[in-house]
Structures are given as structure tokens and as C-alpha cells.
Design a protein around this motif. Sequence first.
Motif, PDB file in Angstrom:
ATOM      1  N   MET A  85       1.066  -1.189  -0.187  1.00  0.00           N
ATOM      2  CA  MET A  85      -0.409  -0.577   0.022  1.00  0.00           C
ATOM      3  C   MET A  85       0.627   1.427   0.152  1.00  0.00           C
ATOM      4  SD  MET A  85      -2.656   1.154   2.557  1.00  0.00           S
ATOM      5  CE  MET A  85      -3.170  -0.383   3.118  1.00  0.00           C
ATOM      6  N   LYS A  86       0.193   2.515  -0.723  1.00  0.00           N
ATOM      7  CA  LYS A  86       1.220   3.174  -1.071  1.00  0.00           C
ATOM      8  C   LYS A  86       0.427   4.730   0.303  1.00  0.00           C
ATOM      9  CE  LYS A  86       3.176   4.001  -5.006  1.00  0.00           C
ATOM     10  NZ  LYS A  86       2.882   5.013  -6.255  1.00  0.00           N
ATOM     11  N   THR A  87       1.036   4.790   1.068  1.00  0.00           N
ATOM     12  CA  THR A  87       0.351   6.368   1.855  1.00  0.00           C
ATOM     13  C   THR A  87       0.985   7.479   1.309  1.00  0.00           C
ATOM     14  OG1 THR A  87       2.066   5.704   3.556  1.00  0.00           O
ATOM     15  CG2 THR A  87       0.398   4.395   3.504  1.00  0.00           C
ATOM     16  N   LEU A  88       0.256   9.029   2.107  1.00  0.00           N
ATOM     17  CA  LEU A  88       0.336   9.964   1.749  1.00  0.00           C
ATOM     18  C   LEU A  88       0.137  10.287   3.209  1.00  0.00           C
ATOM     19  CD1 LEU A  88       1.016  12.116  -0.576  1.00  0.00           C
ATOM     20  CD2 LEU A  88      -0.478  12.584  -0.661  1.00  0.00           C
ATOM     21  N   VAL A  89       1.339  11.273   3.554  1.00  0.00           N
ATOM     22  CA  VAL A  89       1.335  11.958   4.698  1.00  0.00           C
ATOM     23  C   VAL A  89       1.508  13.292   4.799  1.00  0.00           C
ATOM     24  CG1 VAL A  89       1.868  12.534   7.330  1.00  0.00           C
ATOM     25  CG2 VAL A  89       1.495  10.000   6.006  1.00  0.00           C
ATOM     26  N   TRP A  90       0.727  14.144   4.895  1.00  0.00           N
ATOM     27  CA  TRP A  90       0.375  15.781   4.764  1.00  0.00           C
ATOM     28  C   TRP A  90       0.962  15.833   6.002  1.00  0.00           C
ATOM     29  CZ3 TRP A  90      -1.697  20.102   8.397  1.00  0.00           C
ATOM     30  CH2 TRP A  90      -1.313  20.481   7.469  1.00  0.00           C
ATOM     31  N   VAL A  91       2.477  16.827   5.730  1.00  0.00           N
ATOM     32  CA  VAL A  91       3.065  17.476   6.435  1.00  0.00           C
ATOM     33  C   VAL A  91       3.076  19.131   7.112  1.00  0.00           C
ATOM     34  CG1 VAL A  91       5.609  18.356   6.074  1.00  0.00           C
ATOM     35  CG2 VAL A  91       5.070  16.253   5.220  1.00  0.00           C
ATOM     36  N   ALA A 135       3.845  16.820  15.435  1.00  0.00           N
ATOM     37  CA  ALA A 135       2.682  15.948  14.761  1.00  0.00           C
ATOM     38  C   ALA A 135       2.551  14.745  13.693  1.00  0.00           C
ATOM     39  CB  ALA A 135       1.533  16.549  15.084  1.00  0.00           C
ATOM     40  N   THR A 136       3.737  15.641  12.812  1.00  0.00           N
ATOM     41  CA  THR A 136       3.928  14.942  11.324  1.00  0.00           C
ATOM     42  C   THR A 136       4.157  13.467  12.170  1.00  0.00           C
ATOM     43  OG1 THR A 136       3.924  16.920  10.150  1.00  0.00           O
ATOM     44  CG2 THR A 136       4.505  15.287   9.176  1.00  0.00           C
ATOM     45  N   LEU A 137       5.299  13.485  13.111  1.00  0.00           N
ATOM     46  CA  LEU A 137       6.105  12.148  12.622  1.00  0.00           C
ATOM     47  C   LEU A 137       5.285  10.996  12.940  1.00  0.00           C
ATOM     48  CD1 LEU A 137       9.416  14.995  14.523  1.00  0.00           C
ATOM     49  CD2 LEU A 137       8.876  13.696  12.129  1.00  0.00           C
ATOM     50  N   SER A 138       4.379  11.192  14.315  1.00  0.00           N
ATOM     51  CA  SER A 138       3.703   9.918  14.508  1.00  0.00           C
ATOM     52  C   SER A 138       2.581   9.402  13.015  1.00  0.00           C
ATOM     53  CB  SER A 138       2.930  10.676  16.017  1.00  0.00           C
ATOM     54  OG  SER A 138       3.403  11.880  17.201  1.00  0.00           O
ATOM     55  N   ILE A 182      12.824  12.208   7.611  1.00  0.00           N
ATOM     56  CA  ILE A 182      12.524  12.325   8.124  1.00  0.00           C
ATOM     57  C   ILE A 182      12.531  10.291   8.304  1.00  0.00           C
ATOM     58  CG2 ILE A 182       9.575  11.314   9.268  1.00  0.00           C
ATOM     59  CD1 ILE A 182       9.920  14.284   8.038  1.00  0.00           C
ATOM     60  N   ALA A 183      12.874   9.330   8.697  1.00  0.00           N
ATOM     61  CA  ALA A 183      12.696   8.346   8.620  1.00  0.00           C
ATOM     62  C   ALA A 183      12.182   7.434   7.852  1.00  0.00           C
ATOM     63  CB  ALA A 183      13.861   7.289  10.137  1.00  0.00           C
ATOM     64  N   GLY A 184      12.117   6.722   7.027  1.00  0.00           N
ATOM     65  CA  GLY A 184      11.344   5.836   6.666  1.00  0.00           C
ATOM     66  C   GLY A 184      10.725   6.274   5.566  1.00  0.00           C
ATOM     67  N   VAL A 185      10.983   7.748   5.281  1.00  0.00           N
ATOM     68  CA  VAL A 185      10.699   7.738   4.146  1.00  0.00           C
ATOM     69  C   VAL A 185      10.694   7.391   2.586  1.00  0.00           C
ATOM     70  CG1 VAL A 185       9.655  11.036   3.002  1.00  0.00           C
ATOM     71  CG2 VAL A 185       9.696  10.228   5.379  1.00  0.00           C
ATOM     72  N   GLY A 186       9.838   7.160   1.504  1.00  0.00           N
ATOM     73  CA  GLY A 186       9.968   7.803  -0.229  1.00  0.00           C
ATOM     74  C   GLY A 186       9.925   8.339  -0.838  1.00  0.00           C
ATOM     75  N   LYS A 187       8.862   9.406  -0.975  1.00  0.00           N
ATOM     76  CA  LYS A 187       8.859  10.036  -1.671  1.00  0.00           C
ATOM     77  C   LYS A 187       7.919  11.545  -0.925  1.00  0.00           C
ATOM     78  CE  LYS A 187       8.320   9.207  -6.174  1.00  0.00           C
ATOM     79  NZ  LYS A 187       7.321   8.677  -7.386  1.00  0.00           N
ATOM     80  N   VAL A 188       9.080  13.046  -1.052  1.00  0.00           N
ATOM     81  CA  VAL A 188       8.759  13.952  -0.889  1.00  0.00           C
ATOM     82  C   VAL A 188       7.801  14.610  -2.412  1.00  0.00           C
ATOM     83  CG1 VAL A 188       8.367  15.517   0.367  1.00  0.00           C
ATOM     84  CG2 VAL A 188       9.894  14.306   0.802  1.00  0.00           C
ATOM     85  N   HIS A 189       6.595  15.020  -1.780  1.00  0.00           N
ATOM     86  CA  HIS A 189       5.752  15.456  -3.344  1.00  0.00           C
ATOM     87  C   HIS A 189       5.648  16.941  -2.552  1.00  0.00           C
ATOM     88  CE1 HIS A 189       4.348  12.525  -5.306  1.00  0.00           C
ATOM     89  NE2 HIS A 189       4.183  11.347  -4.220  1.00  0.00           N
ATOM     90  N   VAL A 190       5.911  18.035  -3.551  1.00  0.00           N
ATOM     91  CA  VAL A 190       6.486  19.327  -2.949  1.00  0.00           C
ATOM     92  C   VAL A 190       5.643  20.181  -3.800  1.00  0.00           C
ATOM     93  CG1 VAL A 190       8.251  20.916  -2.060  1.00  0.00           C
ATOM     94  CG2 VAL A 190       8.665  19.480  -2.011  1.00  0.00           C
ATOM     95  N   PHE A 232       0.894   7.380  18.908  1.00  0.00           N
ATOM     96  CA  PHE A 232       2.290   6.506  18.289  1.00  0.00           C
ATOM     97  C   PHE A 232       3.112   7.335  18.530  1.00  0.00           C
ATOM     98  CE2 PHE A 232      -1.535   6.061  16.219  1.00  0.00           C
ATOM     99  CZ  PHE A 232      -1.882   5.085  15.462  1.00  0.00           C
ATOM    100  N   GLU A 233       4.504   6.493  18.328  1.00  0.00           N
ATOM    101  CA  GLU A 233       6.170   7.177  18.625  1.00  0.00           C
ATOM    102  C   GLU A 233       6.316   8.244  17.527  1.00  0.00           C
ATOM    103  OE1 GLU A 233       7.978   6.390  20.993  1.00  0.00           O
ATOM    104  OE2 GLU A 233       7.266   5.359  22.476  1.00  0.00           O
ATOM    105  N   LYS A 234       7.346   8.763  17.721  1.00  0.00           N
ATOM    106  CA  LYS A 234       7.518   9.751  16.871  1.00  0.00           C
ATOM    107  C   LYS A 234       8.188   9.085  15.946  1.00  0.00           C
ATOM    108  CE  LYS A 234       6.727  13.796  19.217  1.00  0.00           C
ATOM    109  NZ  LYS A 234       6.090  13.766  20.332  1.00  0.00           N
ATOM    110  N   ALA A 235       8.514   9.854  14.565  1.00  0.00           N
ATOM    111  CA  ALA A 235      10.308   8.446  13.867  1.00  0.00           C
ATOM    112  C   ALA A 235      10.945   9.892  13.766  1.00  0.00           C
ATOM    113  CB  ALA A 235       9.431   9.160  11.805  1.00  0.00           C
ATOM    114  N   ALA A 236      11.806   8.846  14.052  1.00  0.00           N
ATOM    115  CA  ALA A 236      13.098   9.727  13.601  1.00  0.00           C
ATOM    116  C   ALA A 236      13.583  11.092  12.248  1.00  0.00           C
ATOM    117  CB  ALA A 236      14.334   8.529  13.919  1.00  0.00           C
TER     118      ALA A 236
END
Lengths: 249, 309
Positions: B1-7, B17-20, B50-58, B151-155
Amino acid sequence: MRVLVPVKRVLDYNVKPRVKADGTGVDLANVKMSMNPFDEIAVEEAIRLKEKAGVTEIVVVSIGEQKAQETLRTALAMGADRAILIVSEDKVEPLGVAKLLAKIVEEEKPDLVILGKQAIDDDNNQTGQMLAGLLGRGQATFASKVELSPGTVVVTREVDGGAETESLPLPAIITVDLRLNEPRYASLPNIMKAKSKPLAQKTPADYGVDVSPRLTTLKVVEPPKRSAGIKVADVDELVAKLKAMGVAK
Amino acid sequence: MKTLVWVEHDGASVKDATLSTVTAAAKLGEVHLLVAGQGVGAVAEAAAKIAGVGKVHVADDAAYAHALAENVAPLVAKLMETHDAFLVPATTNGKNIAPRVAALLDVMQISDILSVESEDTFTRPIYAGNAIATVQTKDAKKVISVRGTAFEKAATEGGTGTIEAVASTGDAGVSTYVGSEIAKSERPELTSAKIIVSGGRALGSSEQFHAVIDPLADKLGAGVGASRAAVDAGYAPNDYQVGQTGKIVAPEVYVAVGISGAIQHLAGMKDSKTIIAINKDEDAPIFQVADLGLVGDLFKIVPELTEKL
Ligand SMILES: Cc1cc2nc3c(=O)[nH]c(=O)nc-3n(C[C@H](O)[C@H](O)[C@H](O)COP(=O)(O)OP(=O)(O)OC[C@H]3O[C@@H](n4cnc5c(N)ncnc54)[C@H](O)[C@@H]3O)c2cc1C
Ligand SMILES: Nc1ncnc2c1ncn2[C@@H]1O[C@H](COP(=O)(O)O)[C@@H](O)[C@H]1O
């Protein structure tokens, strides 16, 4: 100008919710139900806009079981002009509610829709934003101040860190926060008067909207209980405990 | 699955809050981020680390400068053609944007998740956290808001995301940002503070709130919170409110001063590690959740405590 206010019947905020033993939900049998507190604030705001800002009619709408009539009558007693009940004995999710409201907006053409920011039963905080999205209109959520003028509404919003102000062309959608106003109580004569105000009954099918749920609740449980700790005798004992915990040096 | 997180960001850095939310998204699959705003190059750089992040859409455009949901939602809807789940932190901005996206995608949002049980099943609090529901969604695309304290915060370091510009979907023309009053404070933000001192109605006035609560918070390096009653009475600003309809916090230590412990308040702080309550009423409900309670007059106790710490 017309204002539409959706109101939801929920467990009264003073009642402690009890999870049913079979894990299917919260027990709503024989407990006090009331208008969602945020919706009271929304109704109050509509009335104030009618009293001073050129609003001519307030229509309240509820989607729910027959008993939601009581909630609508409360809104009518506060000062709304007429009511619409869309009867559904099954729970309708915010997406379904928003779709039904969008249909009512098409019919009634209100200049403003004022909703609560959140229904305190499911704590979803979605319906107003969804309605605005479906209609392609501006949304001012978490309102703490509403200034209506012809063609525009300027809304101050409660946001993380403080307040933010937005201006929206009408028609627009607003969701209200706690500090917007203090809702009035309906007076006895107004409660009597409300009994003869129009209340139309509809069903989701009348609007051709499919409200079948997208989410299935698999189970509902009580959260882990926190047990009470100890009482300390005085400040010295509290300081000692805090030091032992490493909170104070 | 591909997820998109709003930063969520302030134009310069990524908000905690984004990190969790990234941690929650990683439980579902590949994590992509969306950085929308104006002049957000630095934010995008930080987001890519941020640890674990693939693509960053800007999406860098004036239309996104103030995170107006009317402008951001169509952008997200476009990106969701190639993603399976959209996640936001359950902050005021996240709560404003996500349901509008859900409506555009015709899916039912899952608000305020506490855990990811499987690809389509989540837990979330209902009734001010007095019940926890496990819900399963039938929607193919998912729209989710995430409770930060669950949720823990991502590094913030170690990630090697690639930055990719996306075209603006423009200004929807149905809302205009006028201005904001964001209080500047030297104190830690409530949602990330390790220690919080909160005051209630008992403080009696804004002056007394500051005179009693602030010195203790300063001594402990704590954030300051308040009950709804204290905010309504004008003793503290609205963004101090902790509770069902305010901020959800879970610090190491939460000190409740002159707060009775209504369920709506408990909903916002009962996951704190250690709760300390100071209240003159020994039967106040707050003592039912407090690890350490001290019964007495706060106007005597708190200054003495501040002094002795
Ligand atoms: C829709 C809705 C949403 C809400 N959302 C929230 C929310 O998000 N957050 C929230 O906090 N509330 C919320 N509330 C309000 C909540 O129900 C309570 O009214 C509120 O939390 C009470 O605040 P309080 O404890 O400061 O005041 P009170 O309940 O009045 O308690 C004051 C306490 O101070 C003690 N006290 C008085 N004098 C002294 C003294 N000198 N020394 C020591 N102790 C003293 C008293 O014994 C009492 O326990 C909500 C309510 C509704 C209806
Ligand atoms: N069944 C319903 N009938 C009428 N209004 C509703 C209903 N559900 C939600 N609303 C409105 O939408 C607001 C937000 O609800 P929610 O998105 O469920 O948290 C409420 O405060 C009401 O104004």
C-alpha cells in the motif's frame, strides 16, 4: 437570508457513557439524550444573526430516529423557524449525513450552513468539512466569532496556537467551537409555540441518497482503567516523591 | 500500500505531530509525504530526512500558504489517484483538511486512530475516550487522522526521501486568509511537552492564573494547559484547553491544579504517565485518576511547592 442548522441527538454530556457488556456499543437505553452541545451553539448563533444581521429564516434539520423530533423541537423552541427530520433508524455516518445535507442545500438554498464542530458521541469532527467539499464551497471550521455582511462572512477560528481569521463568499459552511456564544434556554411560552411550528418528515430515499455505512464496528470496549494512586499529606511529601521520580532535583 | 502523509509545518520546520503520523502510515505501507505551502524548500529538505520516508511531493504555491482546506483538498485528491491512504495528524489543520479530502474521494474518514490493527482495521476513541471502537473500512482508499499521543515519533534523521515537485491545483476562490494571532511562547508546546501544569476554574482570574501557575511551570520547564472552564472565563487562551474538544496530551507528568476532573477534561490527559492533582475537595473526580494527590488550597500549596522545588 436563510440559515440551515443541522442538529444531532446524542447522549447528554453529563451522562457517563457505559459500554455494553456484549461489546457492540455504548448503552443508550433509558439514558438522557440531548442536542449535541455544539449544535446548541450553532442554533444560538443563527438566532443571533437573525436578531441583528438580516437573517430571515432558520431551518433546522436532523438525521436520525423518530425521537430526534424532540431535538428539533428544542431548536424550534430556542427560535428556529421550521424543521426537517430525515428518519433513519440505522446510524448514518458523517459522509451520508453530508450527502443528505447537500441535497437539502440544493433545495433550500441557504446562505449559510452552521454546524457543530463535532458530535460528542462518535467524536468524528467531519460533517461540515465534508458538506463543504461536496458543495465546493468555503468552510470556516472551529468558529469563535462570526461577522455576517451582505455577500460575505468573516470568521475567526480557534486553531492550535491561537486564532485565525478567514473571509468567505456566501454561500458558506461554518462549524462552531465552544467559545462562540452561550446558548439560551427556551422559555416556556416558546416551548409551547414550538409545538405548532412546521416539522417535515423525510427519508434518505426521498433524496435518492445511499447512506449505507462504509465502516463496520467490530467491537467496542472500555479503555484501560487508571487506578487511583495515593494521597500525600503535604508539600514536603509531594516534593520528595517528585524528586524520587526524577521530576525535580 | 502507498500512503500519503500531509506534513504540518510552520514554513520553516516540520511540526512534531507529523512524525507520529509517519509512524502510523509506515504500519500501512510505503510512506510518501506532501509538503504544501509557499517557499517550503527547507521544509521539504527536512521532511526528506524523516526516517522511512520515500517520496516527498512538494507543492510550492501561494494558494497553499495558509493551509486552506479549500485549496489543499483538490491537490490531495489529485495525488490520491496514485496513493491508497491519506493520513493527517489530528491537529486543527489536519482536522480541517482531511474530511474535505474524504468527501472529494467519496470515502468515510476514520478519525483520531489509536492503532493500526490491519490494512483496513483501526481502533479509535468514541464518547470522549470512554469507549474504544475497533472499526473496519470497506472503502478502497483510506482517509485517516492520527492521534499523536498514540504513536511514537519517527526519527527526524536518517531518511533518504526524494523530492519531487507537483503542479499546483490553484486557488479554489472560495476562501481568503485574513490574518492570525498566534501566541509566541517560550514554553514547550502542549502536545510535545514532557511536563504540563494545568489550571482550572479555581484559579479565579487571569492574574491569579499567571501568578500561581506560571512560576511552577517555569520551575519545571513545563508547558501550561487549562480546563475549559478556565479558558471560557478568560483566565487562559483557547489553545491551552486540554480535553475531548481541546488538545490531547500525554506528558510524563501532568499537574492538575484546581481542576475537578470532568470526563471531557480527562479525555484529554488521562494517558499521561504520572498525574498529580491538587484540589481542595478530597472527593473531586480528578483524584480517581491521579497517581499523587494533595488535598488543600492551591493558593497555599502551589507557591510552597514552587518554592521548595
Ligand atoms: C461539549 C463539551 C465539551 C467540553 N470539552 C472540554 C474540554 O475539552 N476540556 C475541558 O477541560 N472541559 C471540557 N468541557 C467542560 C467540562 O464538562 C467541565 O465543565 C470543565 O472541565 C470544568 O473545569 P474545571 O475543572 O476547571 O472547573 P470546576 O469543575 O468548577 O472545578 C474546579 C475545581 O477546583 C477546586 N477548587 C476550588 N477552589 C480551590 C482552591 N482554592 N484550591 C484547590 N482547589 C480548588 C474545586 O474543588 C473543583 O474541583 C466540555 C463540556 C462540554 C459540554
Ligand atoms: N445525524 C445528524 N443529524 C444532523 N446533524 C448532524 C448529524 N450528524 C452530524 N451532524 C452535524 O455535524 C456536526 C459534526 O458532527 P460529526 O462530524 O459527526 O462530528 C454536528 O455538530 C451536527 O451539526
